[in-house]
Design a protein around this motif. Structure first.
Motif, PDB file in Angstrom:
ATOM      1  N   PRO A  52       0.825  -1.219   0.000  1.00 38.72           N
ATOM      2  CA  PRO A  52       0.000   0.000   0.000  1.00 38.72           C
ATOM      3  C   PRO A  52       0.857   1.267   0.000  1.00 38.72           C
ATOM      4  CG  PRO A  52       0.016  -1.019   2.182  1.00 38.72           C
ATOM      5  CD  PRO A  52       0.795  -1.929   1.287  1.00 38.72           C
ATOM      6  N   ASP A  53       2.173   1.095   0.287  1.00 34.56           N
ATOM      7  CA  ASP A  53       3.096   2.234   0.242  1.00 34.56           C
ATOM      8  C   ASP A  53       3.936   2.112  -1.026  1.00 34.56           C
ATOM      9  OD1 ASP A  53       2.111   2.849   2.716  1.00 34.56           O
ATOM     10  OD2 ASP A  53       3.789   1.978   3.819  1.00 34.56           O
ATOM     11  N   LEU A  54       3.878   3.129  -1.867  1.00 34.28           N
ATOM     12  CA  LEU A  54       4.581   3.089  -3.150  1.00 34.28           C
ATOM     13  C   LEU A  54       5.681   4.146  -3.176  1.00 34.28           C
ATOM     14  CD1 LEU A  54       1.430   2.767  -5.461  1.00 34.28           C
ATOM     15  CD2 LEU A  54       2.972   0.936  -4.738  1.00 34.28           C
ATOM     16  N   ASP A  55       6.907   3.725  -3.499  1.00 36.66           N
ATOM     17  CA  ASP A  55       8.039   4.655  -3.572  1.00 36.66           C
ATOM     18  C   ASP A  55       8.443   4.841  -5.031  1.00 36.66           C
ATOM     19  OD1 ASP A  55       8.219   4.853  -0.799  1.00 36.66           O
ATOM     20  OD2 ASP A  55       9.466   3.064  -0.668  1.00 36.66           O
ATOM     21  N   PHE A  56       8.644   6.105  -5.379  1.00 40.16           N
ATOM     22  CA  PHE A  56       9.065   6.437  -6.742  1.00 40.16           C
ATOM     23  C   PHE A  56      10.326   7.278  -6.678  1.00 40.16           C
ATOM     24  CE2 PHE A  56       4.525   5.748  -6.905  1.00 40.16           C
ATOM     25  CZ  PHE A  56       4.303   5.096  -8.111  1.00 40.16           C
ATOM     26  N   THR A  57      11.074   7.271  -7.779  1.00 43.47           N
ATOM     27  CA  THR A  57      12.226   8.171  -7.887  1.00 43.47           C
ATOM     28  C   THR A  57      12.159   8.868  -9.237  1.00 43.47           C
ATOM     29  OG1 THR A  57      14.627   8.336  -7.607  1.00 43.47           O
ATOM     30  CG2 THR A  57      13.817   6.382  -8.760  1.00 43.47           C
ATOM     31  N   THR A  58      12.672  10.083  -9.298  1.00 43.93           N
ATOM     32  CA  THR A  58      12.509  10.902 -10.502  1.00 43.93           C
ATOM     33  C   THR A  58      13.690  11.850 -10.681  1.00 43.93           C
ATOM     34  OG1 THR A  58      11.030  12.505 -11.595  1.00 43.93           O
ATOM     35  CG2 THR A  58      11.225  12.688  -9.207  1.00 43.93           C
ATOM     36  N   ASP A  59      13.860  12.336 -11.920  1.00 42.93           N
ATOM     37  CA  ASP A  59      14.869  13.384 -12.150  1.00 42.93           C
ATOM     38  C   ASP A  59      14.267  14.770 -11.884  1.00 42.93           C
ATOM     39  OD1 ASP A  59      13.162  13.472 -14.316  1.00 42.93           O
ATOM     40  OD2 ASP A  59      14.739  13.635 -15.832  1.00 42.93           O
ATOM     41  N   ALA A  60      12.951  14.828 -11.639  1.00 40.32           N
ATOM     42  CA  ALA A  60      12.305  16.113 -11.356  1.00 40.32           C
ATOM     43  C   ALA A  60      12.709  16.609  -9.973  1.00 40.32           C
ATOM     44  CB  ALA A  60      10.787  15.960 -11.430  1.00 40.32           C
ATOM     45  N   THR A  61      12.838  17.909  -9.818  1.00 42.27           N
ATOM     46  CA  THR A  61      13.149  18.485  -8.501  1.00 42.27           C
ATOM     47  C   THR A  61      11.885  18.435  -7.635  1.00 42.27           C
ATOM     48  OG1 THR A  61      12.456  20.706  -9.139  1.00 42.27           O
ATOM     49  CG2 THR A  61      14.778  20.116  -9.556  1.00 42.27           C
ATOM     50  N   PRO A  62      12.017  18.604  -6.317  1.00 45.89           N
ATOM     51  CA  PRO A  62      10.805  18.621  -5.475  1.00 45.89           C
ATOM     52  C   PRO A  62       9.781  19.662  -5.940  1.00 45.89           C
ATOM     53  CG  PRO A  62      12.749  18.377  -4.093  1.00 45.89           C
ATOM     54  CD  PRO A  62      13.251  18.597  -5.487  1.00 45.89           C
ATOM     55  N   ASP A  63      10.244  20.857  -6.383  1.00 48.02           N
ATOM     56  CA  ASP A  63       9.311  21.890  -6.865  1.00 48.02           C
ATOM     57  C   ASP A  63       8.547  21.410  -8.093  1.00 48.02           C
ATOM     58  OD1 ASP A  63       9.980  23.641  -4.884  1.00 48.02           O
ATOM     59  OD2 ASP A  63      11.396  24.813  -6.084  1.00 48.02           O
ATOM     60  N   GLN A  64       9.274  20.761  -9.016  1.00 45.04           N
ATOM     61  CA  GLN A  64       8.626  20.264 -10.234  1.00 45.04           C
ATOM     62  C   GLN A  64       7.641  19.143  -9.908  1.00 45.04           C
ATOM     63  OE1 GLN A  64      12.357  19.371 -12.186  1.00 45.04           O
ATOM     64  NE2 GLN A  64      12.179  21.116 -13.599  1.00 45.04           N
ATOM     65  N   THR A  65       8.017  18.303  -8.927  1.00 43.35           N
ATOM     66  CA  THR A  65       7.117  17.216  -8.514  1.00 43.35           C
ATOM     67  C   THR A  65       5.817  17.782  -7.942  1.00 43.35           C
ATOM     68  OG1 THR A  65       8.917  15.656  -8.090  1.00 43.35           O
ATOM     69  CG2 THR A  65       6.855  15.261  -6.927  1.00 43.35           C
ATOM     70  N   VAL A  66       5.930  18.793  -7.060  1.00 44.05           N
ATOM     71  CA  VAL A  66       4.737  19.393  -6.451  1.00 44.05           C
ATOM     72  C   VAL A  66       3.833  19.969  -7.539  1.00 44.05           C
ATOM     73  CG1 VAL A  66       3.896  21.299  -5.016  1.00 44.05           C
ATOM     74  CG2 VAL A  66       5.756  19.834  -4.193  1.00 44.05           C
ATOM     75  N   ALA A  67       4.427  20.661  -8.505  1.00 46.59           N
ATOM     76  CA  ALA A  67       3.637  21.253  -9.591  1.00 46.59           C
ATOM     77  C   ALA A  67       2.865  20.178 -10.370  1.00 46.59           C
ATOM     78  CB  ALA A  67       4.557  22.032 -10.534  1.00 46.59           C
ATOM     79  N   LEU A  68       3.482  18.997 -10.527  1.00 47.56           N
ATOM     80  CA  LEU A  68       2.848  17.928 -11.313  1.00 47.56           C
ATOM     81  C   LEU A  68       1.746  17.181 -10.555  1.00 47.56           C
ATOM     82  CD1 LEU A  68       5.947  16.350 -13.113  1.00 47.56           C
ATOM     83  CD2 LEU A  68       3.891  17.209 -14.236  1.00 47.56           C
ATOM     84  N   ILE A  69       1.845  17.150  -9.229  1.00 45.90           N
ATOM     85  CA  ILE A  69       0.898  16.284  -8.492  1.00 45.90           C
ATOM     86  C   ILE A  69      -0.137  17.041  -7.666  1.00 45.90           C
ATOM     87  CG2 ILE A  69       2.490  14.327  -8.389  1.00 45.90           C
ATOM     88  CD1 ILE A  69       1.873  16.277  -5.203  1.00 45.90           C
ATOM     89  N   LYS A  70       0.045  18.358  -7.476  1.00 48.68           N
ATOM     90  CA  LYS A  70      -0.804  18.995  -6.466  1.00 48.68           C
ATOM     91  C   LYS A  70      -2.287  18.971  -6.829  1.00 48.68           C
ATOM     92  CE  LYS A  70       0.131  23.888  -7.466  1.00 48.68           C
ATOM     93  NZ  LYS A  70       0.868  25.003  -6.913  1.00 48.68           N
TER      94      LYS A  70
END
Length: 502
Positions: A52-70
């Motif tokens: 139920p806990d899913l871990d992902f890794t990305t080349d996106a910065t934390p700011d870019q990640t927030v923009a994509l998921i918020k």
């Protein structure tokens, strides 16, 4: 090292990837970023289960990640932003997305020094073990396994992506995790990893007690806790995190034969785990309190071992000493008070049953056993039954029969009365009214007297309880005049220790 990239063929591996994973991958790819499912969730897919806990890794910065998921996530949080991690919930899953890392841990500190990386392979190299250093690129489902995680998973081997010393220098808690994975997954720890753990065991001292505790709980609750504890003891890690268990390996004594207390304790823990129940039973598996009490039940033995004339070995009061040692260790590991008290109480009570089969107990003794165990009674039943590892079949059967008898006595008494909360037949208000007392220590003594009567004789009619209380009161030295509102006479107040010693 050759990089292994494989497109997952749904015909060869039955991967049940939740739709939310592919949907999230598509969002990142559409925005020009990489996203991979990584670590434990990928390992679990090979083991046929979805976490139920899913871990992902990305080349996106934390700011870019927030923009994509918020707007996409049900909710999100940025508590791990300093470490490159953004957390969120979506469709019942807890999700963490972390920017590729190239960080190292400061060797003299517990805190990671974070540096973001740009390469998935470099990120995987920083992970703890090869079976957790696999990634599934999304949404293409391409497996990235540069360090042989699939191979090691099939072979049930726990190895590190790079040199084990480098992995454990990054985070010494990984040594505890190695023992935990052995307990949870049944993997064999690679010799190189075990050697590094042995050499670096004292580095565990820089890790916070809370992190060590959390790994220990997962280990004890694993499918094979005995394997995990053995690894901690053999590598010397237990000297730092559970020294009382290491100390159970008493030196063998040619002249005084006695069983190996360490192996006995591991066997008792195994046997206790086998007596756990399903979710609807009184002790649902896995039960940390029962298992840990079983492991620790004899830790008072090394301190109390005495060689008696004639070659016998005694461990007098090892139950009380063990309870104190257990409590002290659990406090050092920052366990909460309730868990600490429960485990220590079971250790303290584990010898109480012995003698029942020989002497037989009065109803009063059975009531005390139940009352003293309180809510731990079902665990105490299991701990006591587990504490029989003798190869002498007749002795084992005799003890089992005696405990069956005790349990049936408890059941019979329970039918007569509610044993769960044994209380005196009169409450404090009635005691004060009857004896004409105001609140104070004398009322406590009267209450204690009635509790004792209740233990000895079972429930009494109210009139009989009142008559016994008045008789007791009349026998007290210079008892106070009874009657509503009367003060307690000074003669009845508890004597001080100094007065008693005169």
């Amino acid at each position: 090292m050759a990089h292994a990239h494989h497109k997952i063929d749904s015909h060869t591996v039955d991967f049940k990837v939740p739709p939310v994973v592919l949907e999230l991958g598509q969002r990142f790819v559409d925005a020009g970023h990489e996203l991979s499912l990584v670590g434990g969730p990928v390992r679990d897919l090979f083991l046929g289960r979805v976490s139920p806990d899913l871990d992902f890794t990305t080349d996106a910065t934390p700011d870019q990640t927030v923009a994509l998921i918020k707007k996409w996530a049900d909710n999100f949080w940025e508590i791990g932003r300093a470490f490159g991690t953004i957390g969120m919930r979506k469709a019942g899953f807890q999700i963490e997305i972390t920017t590729y890392r190239a960080e190292a841990y400061d060797p003299d500190s517990r805190k990671p020094v974070v540096a973001f990386g740009s390469s998935l392979t470099d990120d995987l190299l920083r992970r703890d073990f090869t079976i957790n250093a696999m990634a599934l690129k999304l949404p293409s489902m391409e497996l990235v396994d540069p360090f042989g995680g699939v191979r090691d998973l099939h072979a049930s081997i726990l190895a590190t992506p790079g040199a084990p010393e480098a992995s454990f220098s990054d985070d010494p808690l990984r040594m505890m995790r190695a023992a935990r994975f052995a307990a949870q997954l049944g993997v064999t720890v690679h010799d190189d990893v075990r050697d590094a753990m042995t050499r670096m065991a004292d580095r565990i001292k820089i890790i916070s007690a809370e992190r060590v505790r959390d790994e220990l709980v997962k280990l004890i609750c694993g499918a094979r806790p005995r394997t995990g504890i053995d690894i901690l003891v053999d590598t010397g890690l237990a000297e730092h995190v559970l020294p009382e268990v290491s100390a159970l390996r008493l030196e063998s004594d040619e002249h005084h034969r006695h069983k190996d207390v360490y192996q006995h304790s591991l066997q008792v823990m195994d046997q206790a785990a086998e007596l756990e129940t399903n979710a609807d039973g009184p002790v649902p598996a896995p039960d940390f309190v029962l298992r840990f009490a079983a492991l620790m039940h004899d830790v008072g033995k090394p301190a109390t071992r005495r060689f008696e004339p004639g070659g016998a070995v005694s461990f007098r009061h090892h139950d009380m000493v063990g309870a104190k040692l257990t409590s002290k260790r659990m406090k050092a590991l920052r366990f909460d008070n309730d868990t600490t008290k429960a485990v220590a109480r079971l250790v303290e009570l584990h010898m109480r049953f012995y003698g029942y089969g020989d002497a037989g107990w009065s109803d009063s003794a059975v009531r005390r056993y139940v009352t003293d165990a309180g809510p731990l009674l079902e665990r105490l039943h299991r701990l006591t039954r587990s504490d029989v590892t003798t190869r002498n079949q007749r002795k084992a059967e005799r003890l089992a029969f005696a405990y069956d008898d005790l349990e049936s006595r408890i059941a019979a008494l329970r039918e007569q009365e509610s044993l769960d909360a044994v209380r005196p037949d009169l409450d404090g208000a009635r005691i004060m009214e009857l004896l004409g007392l105001k609140p104070g220590p004398v009322v406590g003594r009267a209450y204690k007297f009635l509790l004792n009567e209740r233990m000895e004789h079972g429930p009494l009619p109210t009139e009989e309880a009142e008559a016994r209380l008045l008789r007791w009161w009349a026998e007290q030295p210079e008892s106070a005049p009874s009657g509503p509102g009367a003060e307690a006479s000074p003669a009845v107040v508890e004597p001080s220790p100094v007065e008693e010693s005169k």
